[in-house]
Scaffold this active site. Structure first.
Site, mmCIF file in Angstrom:
data_model
loop_
_atom_site.group_PDB
_atom_site.id
_atom_site.type_symbol
_atom_site.label_atom_id
_atom_site.label_comp_id
_atom_site.label_asym_id
_atom_site.label_seq_id
_atom_site.Cartn_x
_atom_site.Cartn_y
_atom_site.Cartn_z
ATOM 1 N N GLY A 293 0.821 -1.207 0.000
ATOM 2 C CA GLY A 293 0.000 0.000 0.000
ATOM 3 C C GLY A 293 0.850 1.249 0.000
ATOM 4 O O GLY A 293 2.045 1.202 0.305
ATOM 5 N N GLU B 209 -2.438 31.884 -12.544
ATOM 6 C CA GLU B 209 -3.380 31.100 -11.733
ATOM 7 C C GLU B 209 -4.812 31.296 -12.213
ATOM 8 O O GLU B 209 -5.601 30.351 -12.240
ATOM 9 C CB GLU B 209 -3.270 31.470 -10.251
ATOM 10 C CG GLU B 209 -1.895 31.269 -9.617
ATOM 11 C CD GLU B 209 -1.312 29.880 -9.825
ATOM 12 O OE1 GLU B 209 -2.089 28.920 -9.992
ATOM 13 O OE2 GLU B 209 -0.068 29.761 -9.838
ATOM 14 N N HIS C 19 -5.428 28.889 -14.987
ATOM 15 C CA HIS C 19 -5.798 27.538 -14.526
ATOM 16 C C HIS C 19 -7.267 27.527 -14.077
ATOM 17 O O HIS C 19 -8.036 26.629 -14.406
ATOM 18 C CB HIS C 19 -4.959 27.133 -13.306
ATOM 19 C CG HIS C 19 -3.540 26.797 -13.607
ATOM 20 N ND1 HIS C 19 -3.172 25.858 -14.530
ATOM 21 C CD2 HIS C 19 -2.378 27.245 -13.060
ATOM 22 C CE1 HIS C 19 -1.841 25.759 -14.547
ATOM 23 N NE2 HIS C 19 -1.338 26.603 -13.666
ATOM 24 N N ASP D 22 3.584 22.382 -14.359
ATOM 25 C CA ASP D 22 2.340 22.184 -15.117
ATOM 26 C C ASP D 22 2.605 21.326 -16.348
ATOM 27 O O ASP D 22 1.868 20.409 -16.668
ATOM 28 C CB ASP D 22 1.794 23.523 -15.635
ATOM 29 C CG ASP D 22 1.376 24.449 -14.510
ATOM 30 O OD1 ASP D 22 1.150 23.935 -13.404
ATOM 31 O OD2 ASP D 22 1.286 25.659 -14.757
#
Ligand code: ADP
Ligand code: ZN
Length: 629
Positions: free
Chosen positions: A204, A426, A429, A503
């Protein structure tokens, strides 16, 4: 011998070695201090036949020599063409050295021998490190050789953790309960001949409680717990790892019943033969581990638990029957699980009546147990900082931003231009996130630098996710590209910034996986070239034709280019709205998802109360779209 004496001794040894190497080149060092005499005295001594030999150095006006009585002298000579003749006439032995001085030799010898000396130094250093490790390991008593294990041993009295401390991963817990029974009374199982697996693999992602579970088993059963990380086995010296493995198993057998916990087993347990040139040390260590796993029998009372988040890259030999043949998956907790984990961690934290852990749990999809524990801790710290007596919902709200986005860096000064660039970036986005389909809703947009980011848009999933659609993936790529596109459209191609690098990485990553992992490109079709062990392409030379590999590249490029063109179109179309968002960001620095939406819809911002007090939209989770500096 304590460490200091050893240190000094090794320095003496090194310096001694140096002199041994350099000495033959410099007679002065062996000959003692020469007595300085005048040239006329020297000539007199020569004529008197007192001089036995002289050493002349080509580039030096200084000359050294030995008298018949054995004493050493030196003198400065003028230019004297007849000197050599005089010396020869008087039977003086003449030795001529080349131009380099003795110390020149020393220096060049040093340079020549430097790598060798460095190596000796390194060997001494790492031998000491290893001994240090053994000491820290606390196996107690005796000398510590190089191969001694680095494992930490916990005596049963010291293990306070029980199953009650592990919440929200009930399935894994249930599977491990029989192990506790066995460890408590191994004889019972021996008598009936039942076989308990000796190795179990906990699989996990980090922070979901694998270590916690292993410790809880030891705590419940009241047996010693040995813990070591796979990376502790990987050493520079061939054979050290293997001897550590031997050592830990030996100690464990002496202390049985007990538990050995090997964290990050993938560090040693990686598939061998991956065709990339073997790593002798790792392979030896792995082999030793296999030998040890086979070498004790089921009922000896030693249980080996290993943890990894990359079960797929483990060597198949490790997973064979009798070794780590049982696999227990430790998953991210669901909403219920998160509430239980929060309950466990707030056991000793006074909570205000307004705190509803269910609400917190609902707003934290994708959080691991460790992140939830961290959230509670941050909230408690915030409340304590304000001298409050209990932790309120507002503290959880603030703590969440810190956990998701990292701490604010108010101290970082940005120029007005950088601020403006970040705001438009920003806003880019954010605008795309509002426009594309199946996109996680915006939680917050900020241009306050946090962690390594200048600004970020945090989007949060609305509920726990199991799988992701192609539309969603494409939307994510578009949102990632929105920042750069806004920069380009508002400030021109020449003024785009480096702020988009993470990005672009994110967009490329998704596009690449769509093509080679998820069969989402028509030209590549339903084939996968994804090798989980290496992250990307299978070994290109024998698995992928030149042609295919070129198609993969062009498909990835096509996805991103199409997305970028579309994003630029959307921004151009909504230029005014984006500008309004950017200006609001410059004014307020942080906007909530609701506020961004209001701006998009052309409504006025309501800013009566500070946004932290607004608890209606309490939501957490997901990963921020952040921008590196
Ligand atoms: P892993 O070994 O899987 O990386 P850890 O067991 O080290 O994760 O978990 C780190 C910390 O996170 C634990 O010490 C505990 O405080 C918290 N934690 C993780 N999972 C849980 C859980 N299921 N219940 C309670 N606490 C948890
Ligand atoms: Zn960005």
């Amino acid at each position: 011998m304590n460490r200091n004496t050893k240190n000094i001794l090794s320095w003496i040894f090194l310096i001694g070695l140096l002199f041994l190497i350099a000495a033959p080149f410099d007679s002065k060092i062996l000959g003692g201090n020469p007595k300085e005499i005048t040239y006329s005295k020297f000539i007199k001594a020569v004529s008197a036949g007192d001089v036995k030999e002289v050493n002349i150095r080509n580039t030096s006006s200084k000359l050294t020599g030995v008298l018949n009585d054995g004493s050493v002298f030196s003198t400065i000579t003028p230019y004297d063409a007849k000197m050599v003749e005089k010396l020869l006439d008087n039977g003086v032995e003449i030795k001529v050295e080349s131009g380099d001085s003795g110390w020149g030799y020393l220096v060049s010898a040093l340079i020549q021998w430097f790598p060798f000396l460095l190596l000796i130094g390194l060997m001494i250093y790492s031998a000491r490190q290893m001994q240090g490790g053994g000491k820290g390991g606390g196996f107690g008593g005796g000398a510590f050789g190089i191969g001694k294990s680095k494992a930490k041993m916990f005596q049963p009295k010291k293990i306070k953790i029980t199953f009650a401390d592990v919440a929200g991963i009930d399935e894994a817990k249930q599977e491990l309960e029989e192990i506790v029974d066995f460890l408590k009374a191994p004889q019972k199982y021996q008598r009936l001949g039942g076989k308990i697996p000796r190795g179990m693999l906990l699989v996990g992602d980090p922070g979901n409680g694998k270590t916690l579970l292993a410790k809880a088993i030891a705590g419940e059963a009241g047996v010693p717990f040995f813990s070591i990380s796979g990376s502790d086995f990987v050493e520079v010296f061939v054979g050290v790892g293997a001897s550590r493995v031997r050592d830990i198993f030996e100690t464990a057998k002496k202390n049985s019943p007990c538990i050995i916990f090997i964290d990050e087993i993938d560090a040693v347990g990686r598939r061998r033969d991956s065709g990339r040139g073997g790593n002798d040390e790792r392979e030896q260590t792995l082999n030793q581990l296999l030998v040890e796993m086979d070498g004790f029998d089921e009922n000896q009372g030693v249980i080996v638990l290993a943890a990894t988040n990359r079960a797929d890259i483990l060597d198949p030999a490790l997973l064979r029957p009798g070794r780590f043949d049982r696999r227990i998956t430790v998953q991210y907790p669901d909403m219920n699980g998160r509430e239980k984990i929060l309950t466990v961690h707030t056991k000793n934290v006074p909570l205000s009546p307004d705190v509803d852990l269910k609400t917190v749990a609902r707003g934290t999809p994708g959080f691991s147990g460790a992140e939830l524990a961290n959230l509670v801790n941050e909230a408690a710290l915030l409340a304590a900082r304000d001298d409050k007596l209990s932790v309120a919902m507002k503290d959880f709200e603030l703590a969440k931003d810190k956990v998701i986005m990292g701490a604010e860096r108010k101290s970082m000064s940005m120029t007005d231009e950088e601020k403006r660039n970040t705001a438009y970036h920003e806003a880019g986005h954010a605008l795309i996130a509002l426009l594309v389909p199946q996109c996680d809703p915006i939680h917050k947009v900020t241009i306050i630098p946090r962690g390594g980011a200048l600004g970020m848009v945090v989007r949060l999933p609305e509920k726990d996710k199991v799988s992701v659609t192609k539309t969603e993936l494409l939307s994510n790529i578009r949102v990632s590209l929105g920042g750069r596109a806004a920069e380009e459209i508002f400030f021109g191609q020449d003024n785009i910034t480096t702020g988009a690098s993470s990005d672009l990485k994110q967009a490329t990553d998704v596009a690449k996986k769509m093509v080679i992992k998820w069969g989402m490109s028509d030209k590549i079709g339903l084939r996968t070239f994804y090798d989980s062990a290496d992250g990307y392409y299978l070994d290109a030379s024998d698995q992928i034709s030149q042609n295919t590999s070129e198609t993969i590249d062009s498909e990835v490029k096509a996805i991103i280019e199409a997305a970028y063109a579309e994003v630029k179109g959307m921004i151009t179309k909504h230029k005014k709205k984006l500008e309004r968002m950017a200006l609001s960001l410059l004014e307020h620095e942080t906007l909530t998802g609701d506020e961004v939406k209001r701006i998009f819809e052309g409504k006025k911002l309501k800013r009566a109360a500070p946004i932290e007090d607004d608890l209606d939209d309490f939501k957490l989770g997901g990963l921020p779209t952040s921008d590196e500096e």
